[in-house]
Enzyme design. Sequence first.
Site, PDB file in Angstrom:
ATOM      1  CE  LYS A   1      -8.537   2.692  -4.494  1.00  0.00           C
ATOM      2  NZ  LYS A   1      -7.492   1.677  -4.731  1.00  0.00           N
TER       3      LYS A   1
ATOM      4  CD  GLU B   1      -5.667   2.064  -7.889  1.00  0.00           C
ATOM      5  OE1 GLU B   1      -5.348   2.270  -6.700  1.00  0.00           O
ATOM      6  OE2 GLU B   1      -5.851   2.970  -8.717  1.00  0.00           O
ATOM      7  N   GLY B   2      -6.856  -2.531  -7.778  1.00  0.00           N
ATOM      8  CA  GLY B   2      -7.098  -3.165  -6.499  1.00  0.00           C
ATOM      9  C   GLY B   2      -6.821  -2.210  -5.346  1.00  0.00           C
ATOM     10  CB  ALA B   3      -7.626  -1.933  -2.012  1.00  0.00           C
ATOM     11  N   GLY B   4      -4.202  -1.862  -1.961  1.00  0.00           N
ATOM     12  CA  GLY B   4      -3.030  -2.454  -1.331  1.00  0.00           C
ATOM     13  C   GLY B   4      -2.331  -3.417  -2.262  1.00  0.00           C
TER      14      GLY B   4
ATOM     15  CG  ASP C   1      -6.006   6.553  -4.164  1.00  0.00           C
ATOM     16  OD1 ASP C   1      -5.365   7.624  -4.242  1.00  0.00           O
ATOM     17  OD2 ASP C   1      -5.649   5.610  -3.442  1.00  0.00           O
TER      18      ASP C   1
ATOM     19  N   PRO D   1      10.435   8.540 -12.014  1.00  0.00           N
ATOM     20  CG  PRO D   1      11.163  10.618 -12.821  1.00  0.00           C
ATOM     21  CD  PRO D   1      10.467   9.354 -13.252  1.00  0.00           C
TER      22      PRO D   1
ATOM     23  CB  THR E   1      -0.936  -0.004   1.234  1.00  0.00           C
ATOM     24  OG1 THR E   1      -1.914   1.028   1.077  1.00  0.00           O
ATOM     25  CG2 THR E   1      -0.167   0.208   2.522  1.00  0.00           C
ATOM     26  CD  GLU E   2      -0.781   5.407   1.325  1.00  0.00           C
ATOM     27  OE1 GLU E   2      -0.283   6.385   0.743  1.00  0.00           O
ATOM     28  OE2 GLU E   2      -2.009   5.268   1.493  1.00  0.00           O
ATOM     29  CB  ILE E   3       3.991   1.460  -3.497  1.00  0.00           C
ATOM     30  CG1 ILE E   3       2.919   0.433  -3.864  1.00  0.00           C
ATOM     31  CG2 ILE E   3       4.695   1.027  -2.229  1.00  0.00           C
ATOM     32  CD1 ILE E   3       2.591   0.370  -5.313  1.00  0.00           C
ATOM     33  N   GLY E   4       1.967   4.174  -4.812  1.00  0.00           N
ATOM     34  CA  GLY E   4       1.664   4.920  -6.027  1.00  0.00           C
ATOM     35  C   GLY E   4       0.886   4.168  -7.083  1.00  0.00           C
ATOM     36  CE  LYS E   5      -3.182  -0.516  -5.475  1.00  0.00           C
ATOM     37  NZ  LYS E   5      -2.659  -0.058  -4.191  1.00  0.00           N
ATOM     38  CB  THR E   6      -4.175   5.860  -7.396  1.00  0.00           C
ATOM     39  OG1 THR E   6      -4.892   4.877  -6.637  1.00  0.00           O
ATOM     40  CG2 THR E   6      -5.169   6.769  -8.089  1.00  0.00           C
ATOM     41  CB  THR E   7       0.669   7.974  -8.720  1.00  0.00           C
ATOM     42  OG1 THR E   7       0.283   8.571  -7.492  1.00  0.00           O
ATOM     43  CG2 THR E   7       1.545   8.937  -9.504  1.00  0.00           C
TER      44      THR E   7
ATOM     45  CG  LEU F   1       7.756  12.883 -10.968  1.00  0.00           C
ATOM     46  CD1 LEU F   1       6.629  12.643 -11.958  1.00  0.00           C
ATOM     47  CD2 LEU F   1       8.854  13.722 -11.598  1.00  0.00           C
TER      48      LEU F   1
ATOM     49  CB  SER G   1     -10.714   1.790   3.363  1.00  0.00           C
ATOM     50  OG  SER G   1      -9.398   1.385   3.055  1.00  0.00           O
TER      51      SER G   1
END
Length: 225
Positions: free
Chosen positions: A38, A117-120, A55, A206, A12-18, A208, A42
């Site tokens: 999505k 997109e999944g979650a986590g 997201d 990179p 989680t929090e690694i930029g999937k949505t980005t 950003l 949560s």
Amino acid sequence: MKQAYFVTGTDTEIGKTTIASGLLHAARQAGLSTAAAKPVASGCVQTAEGLRNDDALALLGECSLPLTYAEVNPFAFEPAIAPHLAAREAGMQLDVAGLLPAVRHVVAKGADFTLVEGAGGWRVPLAGEESLSDLARALGLPVILVVGVRLGCINHAVLTAEAIRRDGLRLAGWVANIVDPQTSRLQDNLATLAERLNAPCLGQVPYLEAPSPAAIAAHLRLPEL
């Protein structure tokens, strides 16, 4: 050829949505129609229109087809906790049977390029013994893996890729999203990921300060359609 992909991450929090938003933006720039889902989110905020997730809103903003928020994110929960726990607290059962129709509805819109997109990560729990990977299996979609590049990412990425293939799905490609620009031996880590994942690298993004979809898209290439 119309194509849809399931987007997962190494954590989680690694930029999937980005990255997903960047891929959708790149598809739009290429003249393709886009749609996204999505199914579970949560950490939502209560608004006048109901619960909203940043997201899911980002994905919706990159959809060229006319989709409502509820179509993109049918299951929204306020607590920023694991989705199955948030659903339990809301008195709901979160399972593949409940998620599948909403996602298939979006895929059936027939966009040239659709992302789910999944979650986590890959094994985020749902109700009982199910996980979000079971939703990907039910959909039968090829998978795009977002690797959050930081210390420990090689292990997480290789294990996730192994699990995806063990579940009978194709790893269509992976994206290196550099979440820690101070990662030691960065280029060596990227080379090792390329050697071990045995799938096309769709881009190295990179770190950003302002990761807009347009800025991300500049570092990505779309999987083969």
